[in-house]
Design a protein around this motif. Structure first.
Motif, PDB file in Angstrom:
ATOM      1  N   LEU A 171       0.825  -1.209   0.000  1.00 33.98           N
ATOM      2  CA  LEU A 171       0.000   0.000   0.000  1.00 33.98           C
ATOM      3  C   LEU A 171       0.859   1.259   0.000  1.00 33.98           C
ATOM      4  O   LEU A 171       0.639   2.186  -0.795  1.00 33.98           O
ATOM      5  N   LEU A 172       1.836   1.303   0.892  1.00 34.44           N
ATOM      6  CA  LEU A 172       2.666   2.502   1.014  1.00 34.44           C
ATOM      7  C   LEU A 172       3.508   2.738  -0.237  1.00 34.44           C
ATOM      8  O   LEU A 172       3.757   3.891  -0.620  1.00 34.44           O
ATOM      9  N   SER A 173       3.942   1.672  -0.892  1.00 37.84           N
ATOM     10  CA  SER A 173       4.756   1.841  -2.100  1.00 37.84           C
ATOM     11  C   SER A 173       3.941   2.383  -3.268  1.00 37.84           C
ATOM     12  O   SER A 173       4.510   2.923  -4.230  1.00 37.84           O
ATOM     13  N   GLU A 174       2.597   2.249  -3.209  1.00 37.46           N
ATOM     14  CA  GLU A 174       1.735   2.745  -4.287  1.00 37.46           C
ATOM     15  C   GLU A 174       1.297   4.190  -4.072  1.00 37.46           C
ATOM     16  O   GLU A 174       0.649   4.773  -4.939  1.00 37.46           O
ATOM     17  N   MET A 175       1.630   4.773  -2.934  1.00 36.70           N
ATOM     18  CA  MET A 175       1.214   6.140  -2.659  1.00 36.70           C
ATOM     19  C   MET A 175       2.071   7.143  -3.445  1.00 36.70           C
ATOM     20  O   MET A 175       3.214   6.852  -3.804  1.00 36.70           O
ATOM     21  N   PRO A 176       1.538   8.344  -3.702  1.00 40.04           N
ATOM     22  CA  PRO A 176       2.317   9.370  -4.405  1.00 40.04           C
ATOM     23  C   PRO A 176       3.590   9.727  -3.634  1.00 40.04           C
ATOM     24  O   PRO A 176       3.659   9.578  -2.409  1.00 40.04           O
ATOM     25  N   ASP A 177       4.607  10.199  -4.350  1.00 40.36           N
ATOM     26  CA  ASP A 177       5.873  10.560  -3.702  1.00 40.36           C
ATOM     27  C   ASP A 177       5.664  11.670  -2.668  1.00 40.36           C
ATOM     28  O   ASP A 177       6.255  11.641  -1.582  1.00 40.36           O
ATOM     29  N   GLU A 178       4.853  12.651  -3.004  1.00 38.30           N
ATOM     30  CA  GLU A 178       4.616  13.770  -2.100  1.00 38.30           C
ATOM     31  C   GLU A 178       3.354  13.520  -1.276  1.00 38.30           C
ATOM     32  O   GLU A 178       2.262  13.938  -1.630  1.00 38.30           O
ATOM     33  N   HIS A 179       3.504  12.815  -0.204  1.00 44.24           N
ATOM     34  CA  HIS A 179       2.370  12.606   0.694  1.00 44.24           C
ATOM     35  C   HIS A 179       2.885  12.561   2.131  1.00 44.24           C
ATOM     36  O   HIS A 179       4.063  12.308   2.370  1.00 44.24           O
ATOM     37  N   GLN A 180       1.979  12.818   3.040  1.00 43.13           N
ATOM     38  CA  GLN A 180       2.290  12.811   4.465  1.00 43.13           C
ATOM     39  C   GLN A 180       1.915  11.452   5.057  1.00 43.13           C
ATOM     40  O   GLN A 180       0.880  10.886   4.728  1.00 43.13           O
ATOM     41  N   THR A 181       2.802  10.905   5.922  1.00 41.13           N
ATOM     42  CA  THR A 181       2.517   9.637   6.584  1.00 41.13           C
ATOM     43  C   THR A 181       2.496   9.846   8.085  1.00 41.13           C
ATOM     44  O   THR A 181       3.443  10.395   8.660  1.00 41.13           O
ATOM     45  N   LEU A 182       1.406   9.418   8.708  1.00 45.91           N
ATOM     46  CA  LEU A 182       1.259   9.510  10.159  1.00 45.91           C
ATOM     47  C   LEU A 182       1.232   8.095  10.734  1.00 45.91           C
ATOM     48  O   LEU A 182       0.338   7.309  10.416  1.00 45.91           O
ATOM     49  N   PHE A 183       2.228   7.768  11.539  1.00 40.37           N
ATOM     50  CA  PHE A 183       2.301   6.459  12.179  1.00 40.37           C
ATOM     51  C   PHE A 183       1.801   6.602  13.619  1.00 40.37           C
ATOM     52  O   PHE A 183       2.404   7.337  14.407  1.00 40.37           O
ATOM     53  N   PHE A 184       0.708   5.902  13.948  1.00 37.58           N
ATOM     54  CA  PHE A 184       0.214   5.921  15.324  1.00 37.58           C
ATOM     55  C   PHE A 184       0.271   4.507  15.885  1.00 37.58           C
ATOM     56  O   PHE A 184      -0.154   3.546  15.236  1.00 37.58           O
ATOM     57  N   SER A 185       0.821   4.393  17.079  1.00 37.15           N
ATOM     58  CA  SER A 185       1.056   3.077  17.653  1.00 37.15           C
ATOM     59  C   SER A 185       1.085   3.188  19.168  1.00 37.15           C
ATOM     60  O   SER A 185       1.350   4.256  19.724  1.00 37.15           O
ATOM     61  N   MET A 188       6.664   1.296  20.296  1.00 37.81           N
ATOM     62  CA  MET A 188       7.670   1.388  19.235  1.00 37.81           C
ATOM     63  C   MET A 188       8.561   0.158  19.360  1.00 37.81           C
ATOM     64  O   MET A 188       9.452   0.087  20.202  1.00 37.81           O
ATOM     65  N   ASN A 189       8.280  -0.846  18.523  1.00 37.40           N
ATOM     66  CA  ASN A 189       9.116  -2.041  18.532  1.00 37.40           C
ATOM     67  C   ASN A 189       9.963  -2.089  17.264  1.00 37.40           C
ATOM     68  O   ASN A 189       9.903  -1.195  16.422  1.00 37.40           O
ATOM     69  N   LYS A 190      10.718  -3.153  17.140  1.00 37.21           N
ATOM     70  CA  LYS A 190      11.655  -3.263  16.020  1.00 37.21           C
ATOM     71  C   LYS A 190      10.930  -3.276  14.679  1.00 37.21           C
ATOM     72  O   LYS A 190      11.371  -2.649  13.709  1.00 37.21           O
ATOM     73  N   ALA A 191       9.797  -3.973  14.617  1.00 40.44           N
ATOM     74  CA  ALA A 191       9.059  -4.066  13.360  1.00 40.44           C
ATOM     75  C   ALA A 191       8.508  -2.706  12.935  1.00 40.44           C
ATOM     76  O   ALA A 191       8.593  -2.327  11.762  1.00 40.44           O
ATOM     77  N   VAL A 192       7.941  -1.960  13.888  1.00 40.68           N
ATOM     78  CA  VAL A 192       7.410  -0.627  13.573  1.00 40.68           C
ATOM     79  C   VAL A 192       8.547   0.294  13.146  1.00 40.68           C
ATOM     80  O   VAL A 192       8.419   1.058  12.178  1.00 40.68           O
ATOM     81  N   GLY A 193       9.681   0.220  13.844  1.00 38.29           N
ATOM     82  CA  GLY A 193      10.827   1.053  13.474  1.00 38.29           C
ATOM     83  C   GLY A 193      11.304   0.781  12.068  1.00 38.29           C
ATOM     84  O   GLY A 193      11.666   1.705  11.313  1.00 38.29           O
ATOM     85  N   GLY A 194      11.330  -0.481  11.649  1.00 38.58           N
ATOM     86  CA  GLY A 194      11.752  -0.824  10.297  1.00 38.58           C
ATOM     87  C   GLY A 194      10.814  -0.266   9.251  1.00 38.58           C
ATOM     88  O   GLY A 194      11.250   0.219   8.199  1.00 38.58           O
ATOM     89  N   LEU A 195       9.511  -0.316   9.509  1.00 38.58           N
ATOM     90  CA  LEU A 195       8.536   0.222   8.566  1.00 38.58           C
ATOM     91  C   LEU A 195       8.680   1.739   8.441  1.00 38.58           C
ATOM     92  O   LEU A 195       8.597   2.291   7.329  1.00 38.58           O
ATOM     93  N   ILE A 196       8.912   2.401   9.568  1.00 38.88           N
ATOM     94  CA  ILE A 196       9.065   3.859   9.541  1.00 38.88           C
ATOM     95  C   ILE A 196      10.321   4.257   8.784  1.00 38.88           C
ATOM     96  O   ILE A 196      10.328   5.212   7.990  1.00 38.88           O
ATOM     97  N   ARG A 197      11.411   3.538   9.003  1.00 41.69           N
ATOM     98  CA  ARG A 197      12.663   3.870   8.301  1.00 41.69           C
ATOM     99  C   ARG A 197      12.522   3.698   6.792  1.00 41.69           C
ATOM    100  O   ARG A 197      13.119   4.451   6.014  1.00 41.69           O
TER     101      ARG A 197
END
Length: 592
Positions: A171-185, A188-197
Motif C-alpha cells: 500500500l505505502l509503495s503505491e502512494m504518491p511521492d509527495e504525501h504525508q505519513t502519520l504512524f500511530f502506535s 515502538m518495537n523493532k518491526a514498527v521502526g523498520g517500517l518507519i525507516r
C-alpha cells in the motif's frame, strides 16, 4: 488533559464547531501535541496508549486538509480490524459534521464489495480500511491513490503483529511521492521502526509517557479460581457489580462460544464476538451492545480490537492473555471518559507467575480478591428486590390485589408470612440459583488441576463440558422421547422446530437465534429437548408470538426452518395448567 484549548491548535472553525458539539472541552495530551505538528504536513510518529484519543489526534488534521470540491480519495486511514475501521470512520463522520458534502467510506473484507465499488465510483474524500481489502481494491484498479495527501497507519504495531507487513508495504509503495505519513502506535518495537525507516520522511516523534500503562480510574483485581469454577465466579461478580456493560475476554473461539452459551442459560443477556462470526452479525452484535440490549460481550482479542464504548463498567479476563501488552489493551476498554472501571482476572497454577509479568510490565500491583460467597450474592439480590418493592410503594404504582390478600388473611395467614412468600416467589423468578464450588470451602486442600488444554473451561473431560458448569442435567431434567417429554412448565409454551441434531444443531444455536434475532428478553427461553430431526423448545408464554415470527425470514445454520406450536401440547402449551405442579426452572430466570 492538556491546558491548551482546541481553539489554540489551529483548527478551522467548522471542525471546532464539531468538536464542541461532541462535548470535548480540552484536547488530550496526544491531541495537543500531534494536531499542530500534523497540520504542517510533516510526517509524524505518535506513541500513545489505547483510550488516549489517538483517533481525533489524526482525524482532525486529516479533515483540515480536505478539499471538498475534489471528490477523489485524499486521505487513507489503515486499521488492523473491521471493527476499528468502522469506528474510526464513524468518528471521522462525526468530526466532519459541518463539512457539507463530505464522504468517508469504510473498506474491509467480509462486507459486500459491490457496495464499496458503487461508493468509490460515486466519489469519497477519505477511505478507512483494512490492509487486505485495500490491497484488493488497488489490484482491481478500483482505488486510485494518485491524489492521496495523507496516509495514517492506526495501531501500526498491531497490524504488524497480525501479519500485515506485506500488505502495508505494498500500500505505502503505491502512494504518491509527495504525501504525508502519520504512524500511530501504542509501542515502538523493532518491526514498527523498520517500517518507519523504509517509508517515513524524517518523521517527528511524539511520545506520551506515563508512569504506569494502565489507567488509575480502573480498579484491578485477580481471583485464584479453577477453570471449572470460572463461570460460577463470573456470574457472582456480574450479580454483585451490576455493570451496565461488561466485556469478557477469552483466548480461544471455542471458549468464547462455551462461556456465551452458559451465561445465556443462566439468564444473562450475552453475545459473542470472534473470527468465525459473519460481518453482518458482528455489526448487529456491537449495535445491540452499545444500546445495552446485550449486557455481556464475550470476545477474543482480535475480534474486540477497536471497541470504543465509554459505558463499559467491567472487563473480565476469563483467560489471562499470553502477552502483557494485550492485558493493557483489554482493560483499557473500561475506565474511559472520566468514568470508573473495574478489571478482574482469573488465574490458577502457572497463571500466577504470568500475572507477575503483567505487574512488572504495567508497574502496578494487581491485588488478590476474595470470591463473593453464595450468601453475599443472595443478600445482594434480596436488597435489589427490597429496593424495587420500596420504590413501587413510594411511587404508588401497583395493581390492587387486596381481595386476594384479604382471603389469605381470613384463612389465618399473617401479613408477614404472605409478604415473605411473595418475596420468595419473586426471588425465584428473577434471580439466578448459584452453585457451590471448591473455592467456597474454607481450608480446602490445594489440588493440582489437570493441565489446561488451550484455555478450556474445565480440567478434565467431564468438567470441560459446559453442562458440568451449569448443572444442565439436574436443572433441565433427563432427555425424553417426543411422546414422553412431559408438559411445559408453568408460564411456558412448548414450540416445535423442524430441525435437529442430524444437522449438527446445538442448544446454543437455538438460544442465540431467539435471543439475538427475535430479541426475546433475558430468561424467556427454557428447556430445549434435542432429537435427531426436530427440537422441542419452551418459551415464555407472553413472548411466544415473537419467537414464532422470527421463523418467517430468518435462517438457522444457513437453512430456512419452521417454528410453531407443538401440537402435542396445544397452543399455547404452558397456559392451560400444563406445568403439573413442577417447580419453575430457575436457571433461565434472569439476574434482576
Amino acid at each position: 488533559m492538556s491546558e491548551l484549548s482546541f481553539q489554540e491548535l489551529g483548527l478551522p472553525e467548522n471542525l471546532l464547531q464539531a468538536v464542541k458539539g461532541l462535548g470535548y472541552e480540552n484536547p488530550s495530551a496526544i491531541q495537543a501535541s500531534a494536531i499542530p505538528a500534523a497540520m504542517t504536513g510533516e510526517d509524524l510518529i505518535g506513541l500513545s496508549q489505547t483510550g488516549s484519543g489517538k483517533t481525533a489526534a489524526f482525524a482532525l488534521p486529516v479533515l483540515a486538509r480536505i478539499d471538498l470540491a475534489d471528490e477523489s480519495p485524499q486521505a487513507l486511514i489503515v486499521c488492523p480490524t473491521r471493527e476499528l475501521a468502522n469506528q474510526v470512520c464513524e468518528e471521522v463522520h462525526d468530526l466532519a459534521k459541518f463539512m457539507p458534502g463530505f464522504r468517508a467510506l469504510p473498506v474491509y473484507g467480509g462486507a459486500p464489495i459491490d457496495r464499496q465499488l458503487r461508493a468509490l465510483r460515486k466519489g469519497v474524500h477519505v477511505i478507512v480500511g483494512t490492509p487486505g481489502r485495500l490491497q484488493d481494491h488497488l489490484r482491481r484498479g478500483t482505488f486510485d491513490p494518485k491524489n492521496i495527501r495523507t496516509v495514517v497507519l492506526d495501531e501500526a504495531d498491531r497490524m504488524l503483529d497480525m501479519g500485515f507487513r506485506e500488505e502495508m508495504e505494498e500500500l505505502l509503495s503505491e502512494m504518491p511521492d509527495e504525501h504525508q505519513t502519520l504512524f500511530f502506535s501504542a509501542t515502538m518495537n523493532k518491526a514498527v521502526g523498520g517500517l518507519i525507516r523504509k517509508f517515513g520522511n524524517n518523521p517527528r516523534t511524539i511520545e506520551i509517557e506515563r508512569k504506569t500503562l494502565t489507567v488509575e480510574a480502573i480498579e484491578q483485581v485477580s481471583y485464584e479460581v479453577r477453570n471449572r469454577s470460572r463461570v460460577e465466579v463470573l456470574s457472582r461478580i456480574l450479580d454483585m457489580d451490576e455493570p451496565r456493560l461488561a466485556v469478557v475476554f477469552c483466548n480461544t473461539r471455542r471458549v468464547v462460544d462455551e462461556v456465551t452459551e452458559t451465561l445465556n442459560a443462566r439468564g444473562y443477556s450475552a453475545d459473542r464476538l470472534h473470527g468465525d462470526i459473519s460481518q453482518d452479525q458482528r455489526e448487529r452484535t456491537l449495535a445491540r451492545f452499545r444500546k445495552g440490549t446485550v449486557e455481556v460481550l464475550v470476545a477474543t482479542d482480535v475480534a474486540a480490537r477497536g471497541i470504543d464504548i465509554d459505558e463499559i463498567d467491567l472487563v473480565a479476563n476469563y483467560d489471562l492473555p499470553q502477552d502483557p501488552e494485550d492485558y493493557v489493551h483489554r482493560i483499557g476498554r473500561t475506565g474511559r471518559a472520566g468514568r470508573k472501571g473495574r478489571a478482574v482476572t482469573f488465574v490458577y497454577g502457572r497463571d500466577i507467575y504470568r500475572l507477575q509479568n503483567v505487574e512488572r510490565y504495567t508497574k502496578q500491583r494487581i491485588p488478590r480478591g476474595r470470591i463473593p460467597s453464595l450468601e453475599e450474592v443472595g443478600g445482594k439480590i434480596a436488597d435489589q428486590l427490597f429496593e424495587s418493592v420500596r420504590e413501587k410503594l413510594e411511587a404508588g404504582e401497583w395493581k390492587d390485589y387486596s381481595e386476594q390478600i384479604d382471603r389469605l388473611l381470613d384463612q389465618g395467614h399473617t401479613g408477614t408470612d404472605i409478604a415473605s412468600v411473595l418475596f420468595n416467589m419473586l426471588s425465584e423468578k428473577s434471580g439466578r440459583e448459584g452453585q457451590e464450588i471448591d473455592e467456597d470451602r474454607p481450608g480446602r486442600r490445594r489440588e493440582r488441576e489437570p493441565r489446561d488444554r488451550g484455555g478450556e473451561m474445565g480440567g478434565d473431560r467431564r468438567e470441560r463440558n459446559v453442562r458440568g458448569d451449569r448443572g444442565e442435567r439436574n436443572e433441565r431434567g433427563p432427555r425424553r422421547s417426543r411422546d414422553d417429554s412431559g408438559e411445559a412448565e408453568q408460564g411456558m409454551t412448548r414450540l416445535f422446530l423442524n430441525m435437529g441434531k442430524a444437522l449438527h444443531l446445538q442448544p446454543k444455536d437455538i438460544a442465540g437465534l431467539l435471543y439475538n434475532e427475535a430479541n426475546l428478553p433475558p430468561g424467556s427461553v427454557g428447556r430445549i429437548h434435542m432429537f435427531p430431526k426436530h427440537c422441542l423448545i419452551e418459551v415464555r408464554s407472553d413472548v411466544v408470538e415473537d419467537a414464532i415470527a422470527v421463523s418467517k425470514d430468518a435462517k438457522l445454520r444457513g437453512k430456512p426452518f419452521r417454528l410453531d406450536f407443538d401440537k402435542n401440547t396445544g397452543a399455547p402449551g404452558g397456559i392451560d395448567g400444563g406445568h403439573g405442579g413442577k417447580k419453575p426452572y430457575r436457571g433461565q430466570g434472569g439476574r434482576r
